[in-house]
Design a protein around this motif. Sequence first.
Motif, PDB file in Angstrom:
ATOM      1  N   GLU A  19      36.836  45.231  48.370  1.00  0.00           N
ATOM      2  CA  GLU A  19      36.396  43.839  48.474  1.00  0.00           C
ATOM      3  C   GLU A  19      36.605  43.099  47.147  1.00  0.00           C
ATOM      4  OE1 GLU A  19      32.282  41.415  49.307  1.00  0.00           O
ATOM      5  OE2 GLU A  19      32.617  43.285  50.385  1.00  0.00           O
ATOM      6  N   ALA A  20      36.285  43.752  46.045  1.00  0.00           N
ATOM      7  CA  ALA A  20      36.488  43.134  44.730  1.00  0.00           C
ATOM      8  C   ALA A  20      37.983  42.890  44.474  1.00  0.00           C
ATOM      9  CB  ALA A  20      35.897  44.007  43.632  1.00  0.00           C
ATOM     10  N   LEU A  21      38.819  43.816  44.908  1.00  0.00           N
ATOM     11  CA  LEU A  21      40.260  43.624  44.764  1.00  0.00           C
ATOM     12  C   LEU A  21      40.743  42.442  45.594  1.00  0.00           C
ATOM     13  CD1 LEU A  21      41.553  47.309  44.767  1.00  0.00           C
ATOM     14  CD2 LEU A  21      41.702  45.654  42.889  1.00  0.00           C
ATOM     15  N   GLU A  22      40.194  42.279  46.788  1.00  0.00           N
ATOM     16  CA  GLU A  22      40.586  41.148  47.629  1.00  0.00           C
ATOM     17  C   GLU A  22      40.172  39.820  46.996  1.00  0.00           C
ATOM     18  OE1 GLU A  22      38.916  42.220  51.388  1.00  0.00           O
ATOM     19  OE2 GLU A  22      40.477  43.706  51.767  1.00  0.00           O
ATOM     20  N   LEU A  28      44.543  35.461  42.155  1.00  0.00           N
ATOM     21  CA  LEU A  28      45.952  35.520  41.760  1.00  0.00           C
ATOM     22  C   LEU A  28      46.781  34.496  42.533  1.00  0.00           C
ATOM     23  CD1 LEU A  28      46.383  39.375  41.489  1.00  0.00           C
ATOM     24  CD2 LEU A  28      46.746  37.728  39.637  1.00  0.00           C
ATOM     25  N   HIS A  29      46.555  34.402  43.845  1.00  0.00           N
ATOM     26  CA  HIS A  29      47.313  33.441  44.650  1.00  0.00           C
ATOM     27  C   HIS A  29      46.960  31.997  44.261  1.00  0.00           C
ATOM     28  CE1 HIS A  29      49.538  36.185  47.126  1.00  0.00           C
ATOM     29  NE2 HIS A  29      48.443  36.813  47.511  1.00  0.00           N
ATOM     30  N   GLU A  33      49.577  29.168  42.672  1.00  0.00           N
ATOM     31  CA  GLU A  33      49.794  27.817  43.186  1.00  0.00           C
ATOM     32  C   GLU A  33      49.622  26.754  42.109  1.00  0.00           C
ATOM     33  OE1 GLU A  33      51.083  26.940  46.119  1.00  0.00           O
ATOM     34  OE2 GLU A  33      51.331  29.106  46.357  1.00  0.00           O
ATOM     35  N   ARG A  34      48.821  27.038  41.104  1.00  0.00           N
ATOM     36  CA  ARG A  34      48.594  26.068  40.029  1.00  0.00           C
ATOM     37  C   ARG A  34      49.637  26.168  38.915  1.00  0.00           C
ATOM     38  NH1 ARG A  34      43.180  27.741  40.755  1.00  0.00           N
ATOM     39  NH2 ARG A  34      43.321  28.961  38.855  1.00  0.00           N
ATOM     40  N   ARG A  43      55.820  35.781  40.553  1.00  0.00           N
ATOM     41  CA  ARG A  43      55.257  37.022  40.006  1.00  0.00           C
ATOM     42  C   ARG A  43      53.780  37.166  40.393  1.00  0.00           C
ATOM     43  NH1 ARG A  43      57.103  36.399  35.160  1.00  0.00           N
ATOM     44  NH2 ARG A  43      55.255  35.442  34.282  1.00  0.00           N
ATOM     45  N   LEU A  44      53.019  36.080  40.284  1.00  0.00           N
ATOM     46  CA  LEU A  44      51.597  36.148  40.641  1.00  0.00           C
ATOM     47  C   LEU A  44      51.400  36.391  42.128  1.00  0.00           C
ATOM     48  CD1 LEU A  44      50.156  33.319  38.368  1.00  0.00           C
ATOM     49  CD2 LEU A  44      49.721  35.780  38.169  1.00  0.00           C
TER      50      LEU A  44
END
Length: 73
Positions: A19-22, A28-29, A33-34, A43-44
Amino acid sequence: MTADEDRRGTAAAMHDTAEALEESEAILHESAERSPDERTRRRLHRLGDEVTRQAEAIDQRADLLTPPRSPQR
Protein backbone atom coordinates in the motif's frame (compact mmCIF):
# COMPACT_ATOMS: atom_id res chain seq x y z
CA MET A 1 2.83 -16.87 18.88
CA THR A 2 1.74 -19.65 16.57
CA ALA A 3 3.06 -20.15 13.07
CA ASP A 4 -0.36 -19.17 11.70
CA GLU A 5 -0.32 -15.91 13.68
CA ASP A 6 3.21 -15.24 12.51
CA ARG A 7 2.20 -15.77 8.85
CA ARG A 8 -0.82 -13.47 9.28
CA GLY A 9 1.39 -10.79 10.84
CA THR A 10 3.93 -11.08 8.05
CA ALA A 11 1.21 -10.95 5.40
CA ALA A 12 -0.31 -7.85 7.02
CA ALA A 13 3.08 -6.12 7.03
CA MET A 14 3.58 -7.06 3.38
CA HIS A 15 0.15 -5.65 2.46
CA ASP A 16 1.02 -2.44 4.32
CA THR A 17 4.28 -2.21 2.39
CA ALA A 18 2.48 -2.73 -0.91
CA GLU A 19 0.00 0.00 0.00
CA ALA A 20 2.83 2.41 0.83
CA LEU A 21 4.46 1.59 -2.51
CA GLU A 22 1.20 2.33 -4.32
CA GLU A 23 1.08 5.72 -2.62
CA SER A 24 4.65 6.34 -3.80
CA GLU A 25 3.64 5.28 -7.29
CA ALA A 26 0.89 7.89 -7.34
CA ILE A 27 3.38 10.57 -6.27
CA LEU A 28 5.78 9.53 -9.02
CA HIS A 29 3.06 9.81 -11.68
CA GLU A 30 1.94 13.18 -10.32
CA SER A 31 5.52 14.41 -10.37
CA ALA A 32 5.91 13.15 -13.92
CA GLU A 33 2.90 15.16 -15.03
CA ARG A 34 4.32 18.32 -13.47
CA SER A 35 7.77 17.94 -15.00
CA PRO A 36 8.54 20.29 -17.89
CA ASP A 37 11.11 17.83 -19.28
CA GLU A 38 9.75 15.03 -21.50
CA ARG A 39 12.60 12.61 -20.67
CA THR A 40 12.02 13.13 -16.96
CA ARG A 41 8.28 12.56 -17.42
CA ARG A 42 8.87 9.28 -19.22
CA ARG A 43 11.43 8.14 -16.64
CA LEU A 44 9.14 8.96 -13.71
CA HIS A 45 6.18 7.20 -15.34
CA ARG A 46 8.32 4.11 -15.99
CA LEU A 47 9.52 4.14 -12.40
CA GLY A 48 5.94 4.52 -11.15
CA ASP A 49 4.87 1.57 -13.29
CA GLU A 50 7.71 -0.56 -11.90
CA VAL A 51 6.76 0.38 -8.34
CA THR A 52 3.20 -0.74 -9.12
CA ARG A 53 4.46 -4.10 -10.42
CA GLN A 54 6.51 -4.60 -7.26
CA ALA A 55 3.55 -3.67 -5.03
CA GLU A 56 1.35 -6.17 -6.87
CA ALA A 57 3.99 -8.89 -6.51
CA ILE A 58 4.28 -8.22 -2.77
CA ASP A 59 0.49 -8.40 -2.40
CA GLN A 60 0.41 -11.71 -4.27
CA ARG A 61 3.15 -13.20 -2.10
CA ALA A 62 1.34 -12.00 1.02
CA ASP A 63 -1.84 -13.69 -0.18
CA LEU A 64 0.07 -16.97 -0.52
CA LEU A 65 1.02 -16.78 3.16
CA THR A 66 -2.59 -16.64 4.28
CA PRO A 67 -4.81 -18.71 2.00
CA PRO A 68 -8.55 -18.31 2.54
CA ARG A 69 -9.98 -20.52 5.22
CA SER A 70 -12.54 -23.12 4.33
CA PRO A 71 -16.02 -22.41 5.69
CA GLN A 72 -16.85 -23.91 9.07
CA ARG A 73 -19.57 -26.54 9.05
